[in-house]
Design a protein around this motif. Structure first.
Motif, PDB file in Angstrom:
ATOM      1  N   ARG A  40       0.833  -1.214   0.000  1.00 28.01           N
ATOM      2  CA  ARG A  40       0.000   0.000   0.000  1.00 28.01           C
ATOM      3  C   ARG A  40       0.863   1.259   0.000  1.00 28.01           C
ATOM      4  O   ARG A  40       0.520   2.244  -0.650  1.00 28.01           O
ATOM      5  N   THR A  41       1.976   1.230   0.708  1.00 29.16           N
ATOM      6  CA  THR A  41       2.882   2.381   0.736  1.00 29.16           C
ATOM      7  C   THR A  41       3.469   2.630  -0.638  1.00 29.16           C
ATOM      8  O   THR A  41       3.478   3.761  -1.135  1.00 29.16           O
ATOM      9  N   LEU A  42       3.980   1.564  -1.258  1.00 29.28           N
ATOM     10  CA  LEU A  42       4.592   1.690  -2.579  1.00 29.28           C
ATOM     11  C   LEU A  42       3.547   2.143  -3.610  1.00 29.28           C
ATOM     12  O   LEU A  42       3.821   3.006  -4.444  1.00 29.28           O
ATOM     13  N   ALA A  43       2.358   1.584  -3.529  1.00 33.99           N
ATOM     14  CA  ALA A  43       1.289   1.980  -4.448  1.00 33.99           C
ATOM     15  C   ALA A  43       0.942   3.452  -4.281  1.00 33.99           C
ATOM     16  O   ALA A  43       0.782   4.183  -5.269  1.00 33.99           O
ATOM     17  N   ALA A  44       0.843   3.901  -3.041  1.00 32.31           N
ATOM     18  CA  ALA A  44       0.528   5.312  -2.783  1.00 32.31           C
ATOM     19  C   ALA A  44       1.644   6.217  -3.295  1.00 32.31           C
ATOM     20  O   ALA A  44       1.366   7.286  -3.863  1.00 32.31           O
ATOM     21  N   ASP A  45       2.900   5.804  -3.125  1.00 29.70           N
ATOM     22  CA  ASP A  45       4.029   6.605  -3.601  1.00 29.70           C
ATOM     23  C   ASP A  45       3.970   6.831  -5.104  1.00 29.70           C
ATOM     24  O   ASP A  45       4.329   7.904  -5.597  1.00 29.70           O
ATOM     25  N   PHE A  46       3.528   5.818  -5.849  1.00 28.08           N
ATOM     26  CA  PHE A  46       3.470   5.913  -7.307  1.00 28.08           C
ATOM     27  C   PHE A  46       2.089   6.322  -7.822  1.00 28.08           C
ATOM     28  O   PHE A  46       1.916   6.554  -9.010  1.00 28.08           O
ATOM     29  N   GLY A  47       1.100   6.326  -6.941  1.00 30.15           N
ATOM     30  CA  GLY A  47      -0.252   6.644  -7.376  1.00 30.15           C
ATOM     31  C   GLY A  47      -0.847   5.549  -8.244  1.00 30.15           C
ATOM     32  O   GLY A  47      -1.534   5.817  -9.223  1.00 30.15           O
ATOM     33  N   ILE A  48      -0.530   4.294  -7.872  1.00 29.23           N
ATOM     34  CA  ILE A  48      -1.038   3.142  -8.619  1.00 29.23           C
ATOM     35  C   ILE A  48      -1.857   2.265  -7.683  1.00 29.23           C
ATOM     36  O   ILE A  48      -1.815   2.422  -6.467  1.00 29.23           O
ATOM     37  N   ASN A  49      -2.574   1.319  -8.237  1.00 22.58           N
ATOM     38  CA  ASN A  49      -3.392   0.404  -7.453  1.00 22.58           C
ATOM     39  C   ASN A  49      -2.487  -0.558  -6.679  1.00 22.58           C
ATOM     40  O   ASN A  49      -1.513  -1.073  -7.233  1.00 22.58           O
ATOM     41  N   PHE A  50      -2.817  -0.816  -5.424  1.00 27.42           N
ATOM     42  CA  PHE A  50      -1.963  -1.693  -4.617  1.00 27.42           C
ATOM     43  C   PHE A  50      -1.955  -3.124  -5.151  1.00 27.42           C
ATOM     44  O   PHE A  50      -1.015  -3.880  -4.916  1.00 27.42           O
ATOM     45  N   HIS A  51      -2.980  -3.517  -5.914  1.00 25.71           N
ATOM     46  CA  HIS A  51      -2.993  -4.850  -6.520  1.00 25.71           C
ATOM     47  C   HIS A  51      -1.869  -4.990  -7.552  1.00 25.71           C
ATOM     48  O   HIS A  51      -1.366  -6.100  -7.777  1.00 25.71           O
ATOM     49  N   THR A  52      -1.462  -3.885  -8.157  1.00 28.87           N
ATOM     50  CA  THR A  52      -0.356  -3.899  -9.111  1.00 28.87           C
ATOM     51  C   THR A  52       0.945  -4.258  -8.394  1.00 28.87           C
ATOM     52  O   THR A  52       1.725  -5.081  -8.871  1.00 28.87           O
ATOM     53  N   VAL A  53       1.155  -3.661  -7.235  1.00 31.30           N
ATOM     54  CA  VAL A  53       2.346  -3.973  -6.434  1.00 31.30           C
ATOM     55  C   VAL A  53       2.253  -5.408  -5.930  1.00 31.30           C
ATOM     56  O   VAL A  53       3.236  -6.155  -5.960  1.00 31.30           O
ATOM     57  N   ASN A  54       1.058  -5.817  -5.501  1.00 31.04           N
ATOM     58  CA  ASN A  54       0.853  -7.210  -5.062  1.00 31.04           C
ATOM     59  C   ASN A  54       1.254  -8.185  -6.150  1.00 31.04           C
ATOM     60  O   ASN A  54       1.858  -9.221  -5.876  1.00 31.04           O
ATOM     61  N   LYS A  55       0.888  -7.877  -7.390  1.00 32.51           N
ATOM     62  CA  LYS A  55       1.199  -8.771  -8.505  1.00 32.51           C
ATOM     63  C   LYS A  55       2.714  -8.877  -8.695  1.00 32.51           C
ATOM     64  O   LYS A  55       3.241  -9.972  -8.900  1.00 32.51           O
ATOM     65  N   ALA A  56       3.423  -7.761  -8.596  1.00 34.20           N
ATOM     66  CA  ALA A  56       4.885  -7.779  -8.714  1.00 34.20           C
ATOM     67  C   ALA A  56       5.495  -8.603  -7.582  1.00 34.20           C
ATOM     68  O   ALA A  56       6.364  -9.457  -7.819  1.00 34.20           O
ATOM     69  N   TYR A  57       5.040  -8.382  -6.362  1.00 27.21           N
ATOM     70  CA  TYR A  57       5.558  -9.121  -5.213  1.00 27.21           C
ATOM     71  C   TYR A  57       5.236 -10.608  -5.321  1.00 27.21           C
ATOM     72  O   TYR A  57       6.057 -11.451  -4.967  1.00 27.21           O
ATOM     73  N   ASP A  58       4.042 -10.934  -5.822  1.00 28.83           N
ATOM     74  CA  ASP A  58       3.682 -12.335  -5.951  1.00 28.83           C
ATOM     75  C   ASP A  58       4.571 -13.031  -6.988  1.00 28.83           C
ATOM     76  O   ASP A  58       4.969 -14.179  -6.788  1.00 28.83           O
ATOM     77  N   LEU A  59       4.882 -12.353  -8.083  1.00 26.53           N
ATOM     78  CA  LEU A  59       5.807 -12.920  -9.066  1.00 26.53           C
ATOM     79  C   LEU A  59       7.166 -13.203  -8.428  1.00 26.53           C
ATOM     80  O   LEU A  59       7.747 -14.274  -8.619  1.00 26.53           O
TER      81      LEU A  59
END
Length: 130
Positions: A40-59
């Motif tokens: 959520r922090t990283l998503a907020a920093d970039f102004g993107i959906n936190f699911h996008t960061v989740n997808k990167a982390y899951d990969l």
């Protein structure tokens, strides 16, 4: 670690994040046990959906590069290449090398570029590591 996202790129944002984290691990910027920012922090920093960061982390988790834990969040893990990795990596490398050849890069130049990239990772390794 500084991550950059190009919102106009054809490369999906989750892939950009994943690739930059892999490079940070290879560069030695992220060592085993290094924490990654909360999704959520990283998503907020970039102004993107936190699911996008989740997808990167899951990969990264599926690839064995990070460990996800409710208490500690995402943490870089000690990586050991699993048996299918060399074949998968070779297939991806073959495609990249084919692109270089198709675009007319001489083999000597391709090898020089590859060696330079590999050497840049070695230069960042802490002394005493293999």
């Amino acid at each position: 670690m500084i991550l950059n996202v190009d919102l106009a790129s054809e490369v999906p944002i989750y892939q950009q994040l994943r690739d930059q984290i892999v490079e940070a691990i290879a560069d030695g910027v992220l060592a085993e046990g290094s924490p990654l920012p909360a999704t959520r922090t990283l998503a907020a920093d970039f102004g993107i959906n936190f699911h996008t960061v989740n997808k990167a982390y899951d990969l990264l988790r599926q690839e064995g590069l990070i460990r996800l834990n409710r208490k500690s969040g995402a943490v870089v893990t000690q990586t050991v290449a699993d048996p299918p990795f060399p074949a998968e990596w070779t297939a991806r490398a073959r495609t990249l090398l084919a692109e270089a050849v198709a675009r007319g890069l001489p083999a000597d130049e391709v090898l020089t570029i590859c060696r330079s990239i590999l050497d840049s990772f070695d230069a960042r390794k802490p002394e005493g590591t293999p």
